[in-house]
Design an enzyme around this catalytic site. Structure first.
Site, PDB file in Angstrom:
ATOM      1  N   CYS A  19      -3.533  -4.101   9.417  1.00  0.00           N
ATOM      2  CA  CYS A  19      -4.569  -3.646   8.477  1.00  0.00           C
ATOM      3  C   CYS A  19      -5.512  -4.784   8.113  1.00  0.00           C
ATOM      4  O   CYS A  19      -6.709  -4.573   7.883  1.00  0.00           O
ATOM      5  CB  CYS A  19      -3.914  -3.078   7.216  1.00  0.00           C
ATOM      6  SG  CYS A  19      -3.093  -1.501   7.464  1.00  0.00           S
ATOM      7  N   GLY A  47       0.797  -1.222   0.000  1.00  0.00           N
ATOM      8  CA  GLY A  47       0.000   0.000   0.000  1.00  0.00           C
ATOM      9  C   GLY A  47       0.823   1.263   0.000  1.00  0.00           C
ATOM     10  O   GLY A  47       0.535   2.206  -0.751  1.00  0.00           O
ATOM     11  N   CYS A  81      18.301   5.770  24.357  1.00  0.00           N
ATOM     12  CA  CYS A  81      17.829   4.896  23.283  1.00  0.00           C
ATOM     13  C   CYS A  81      18.775   3.708  23.103  1.00  0.00           C
ATOM     14  O   CYS A  81      20.003   3.884  23.051  1.00  0.00           O
ATOM     15  CB  CYS A  81      17.730   5.686  21.977  1.00  0.00           C
ATOM     16  SG  CYS A  81      17.279   4.673  20.544  1.00  0.00           S
ATOM     17  N   SER A 132      -7.098  -9.180  -2.654  1.00  0.00           N
ATOM     18  CA  SER A 132      -7.425  -8.211  -1.608  1.00  0.00           C
ATOM     19  C   SER A 132      -6.467  -7.023  -1.593  1.00  0.00           C
ATOM     20  O   SER A 132      -6.762  -5.990  -0.986  1.00  0.00           O
ATOM     21  CB  SER A 132      -7.423  -8.888  -0.236  1.00  0.00           C
ATOM     22  OG  SER A 132      -6.121  -9.339   0.095  1.00  0.00           O
ATOM     23  N   ASN A 133      -5.307  -7.161  -2.263  1.00  0.00           N
ATOM     24  CA  ASN A 133      -4.336  -6.047  -2.315  1.00  0.00           C
ATOM     25  C   ASN A 133      -4.802  -4.916  -3.225  1.00  0.00           C
ATOM     26  O   ASN A 133      -4.401  -3.763  -3.052  1.00  0.00           O
ATOM     27  CB  ASN A 133      -2.990  -6.530  -2.846  1.00  0.00           C
ATOM     28  CG  ASN A 133      -2.350  -7.615  -2.024  1.00  0.00           C
ATOM     29  OD1 ASN A 133      -1.609  -8.436  -2.558  1.00  0.00           O
ATOM     30  ND2 ASN A 133      -2.597  -7.666  -0.718  1.00  0.00           N
ATOM     31  N   ASP A 178       4.804  -3.291   7.115  1.00  0.00           N
ATOM     32  CA  ASP A 178       3.524  -3.285   7.816  1.00  0.00           C
ATOM     33  C   ASP A 178       3.576  -3.973   9.170  1.00  0.00           C
ATOM     34  O   ASP A 178       2.547  -4.379   9.708  1.00  0.00           O
ATOM     35  CB  ASP A 178       2.450  -3.956   6.952  1.00  0.00           C
ATOM     36  CG  ASP A 178       2.797  -5.413   6.624  1.00  0.00           C
ATOM     37  OD1 ASP A 178       3.873  -5.884   7.050  1.00  0.00           O
ATOM     38  OD2 ASP A 178       1.988  -6.067   5.937  1.00  0.00           O
TER      39      ASP A 178
END
Length: 368
Positions: A294, A147, A351, A175-176, A236
């Site tokens: 997602c 995406g 960090c 579905s993409n 993702d």
């Protein structure tokens, strides 16, 4: 016009500077003029005009760009600069002489097709010939051809980036197609890197696409990412984002990061070299119930289009060295409210990846 013509006769030191674009210069110019497009002025003025006290008369087509060029020269320290009112058009209308320049006098490192393709970039002083050359020499790696990677890759290729590396081990699923605009229905089941290369090759054959059909992992991240100028992170999942961050820190490569969920997106730049990194912003992964994928939570199809285009914008700015990057700023986007917000953040001295006692987490993550 007569005044400039007379000045040329009495002062051999006078420089006529033609700041039009090469496609304009090729049809004719003033005799003896130095041909230097306005968009290349900053890059080559010192080389071609070493005497900053010499008189210079700039000219363009009708007089507007030459005024801007003259102003730029004054800002560079040139002290005796003028602009020809009415430009080359007025010069010809007054019956003054013109010549057709030979090809070797025209400063233009692009083919005719490239000149047409990138014409709107070449007209921008912030990009111009020099900037377009930098884009052509740039190597950008996109992590993911989904995406976010789809719109980012499309616009980076359209902009003329010389090489796009795409790392993704997935195949195109039906579905993409609601959001992953690099791919088409007839490519369902094909490797995403192959589908992406086909689309990008059709868009701009001048952009080389390096297909890396693999999942980014601790044992290959350094080798995959090395040699690129910018990383566009369209992954993702949090594990890959941390991995991209840690490898990019080691390699000192800036990362343009984006993430999406439902109707909201976020974007920032991790620039290395002492700037805050992904672990400064997110020291630990949130629990799965707070950050569902997602696939689980859904996503508005156009949302990654917005965020991916913004990623491409930040990557281009980094290559060109223009504007203000999102380093140290997290941009959030709410599509339902059509609202952008900004959160500023700084480096975390504690960090685990870039702080004063860094090493443990990042090195363990990369070395397995």
């Amino acid at each position: 016009m007569a005044e400039v013509a007379a000045w040329l006769q009495r002062d051999p030191a006078l420089v006529l500077l033609d700041v039009r674009d090469p496609d304009e210069q090729v049809s004719g110019c003033m005799a003896g003029a130095l041909l230097l497009p306005r968009t290349a002025l900053a890059a080559r003025a010192a080389e071609l005009l070493p005497d900053r006290q010499a008189p210079v008369v700039t000219y363009c087509g009708r007089g507007l760009r030459s005024v801007l060029a003259a102003q730029s020269l004054l800002e560079m320290g040139y002290t005796n600069v003028y602009s020809l009112r009415g430009g080359f058009s007025a010069w010809r209308e007054a019956g003054q002489a013109a010549v057709v320049p030979t090809a070797d006098r025209i400063f233009f490192p692009f083919s005719e097709a490239e000149a047409r393709r990138y014409a709107r970039h070449l007209r921008l002083p912030e990009i111009g010939v020099g900037g377009q050359q930098r884009l052509r020499s740039a190597r950008i790696l996109c992590v993911g051809a989904g995406g976010l990677g789809s719109p980012a890759c499309l616009y980076l290729a359209a902009a003329g980036v010389g090489e796009l590396g795409i790392v993704d081990d997935d195949v195109v699923d039906l579905s993409n197609l609601q959001r992953q605009v690099l791919h088409t229905s007839d490519r369902v089941g094909s490797a995403k890197v192959d589908s992406a290369a086909q689309t990008l090759g059709a868009l701009n054959p001048g952009t080389a696409v390096t297909r890396i059909r693999a999942r980014l992992a601790p044992d290959n991240a350094i080798a995959v990412m090395a040699g690129y100028d910018v990383i566009v992170d369209g992954s993702d999942n949090f594990a890959t984002r941390y991995l991209v961050n840690d490898a990019a820190l080691r390699l000192a490569i800036p990362v343009v990061h984006a993430a999406i969920q439902r109707f909201e997106g976020q974007l920032t730049v991790f620039a290395a070299g002492g700037a805050p990194c992904y672990r400064c912003l997110f020291p630990q992964s949130p629990s799965p119930d707070l950050a569902p994928s997602c696939e689980e939570a859904g996503v508005l199809g156009v949302l990654p289009g917005v965020m991916g285009v913004l990623q491409a914008t930040e990557a281009i700015k980094l290559v060109l060295g223009i504007g203000q990057s999102l380093c140290g700023r997290l941009l959030t986007y709410d599509a339902l409210a059509m609202r952008f917000s900004e959160l500023r953040f700084g480096p975390d001295p504690d960090c685990s990846a870039c702080g004063g006692h860094a090493a443990a987490a990042a090195i363990l993550q990369l070395d397995g």
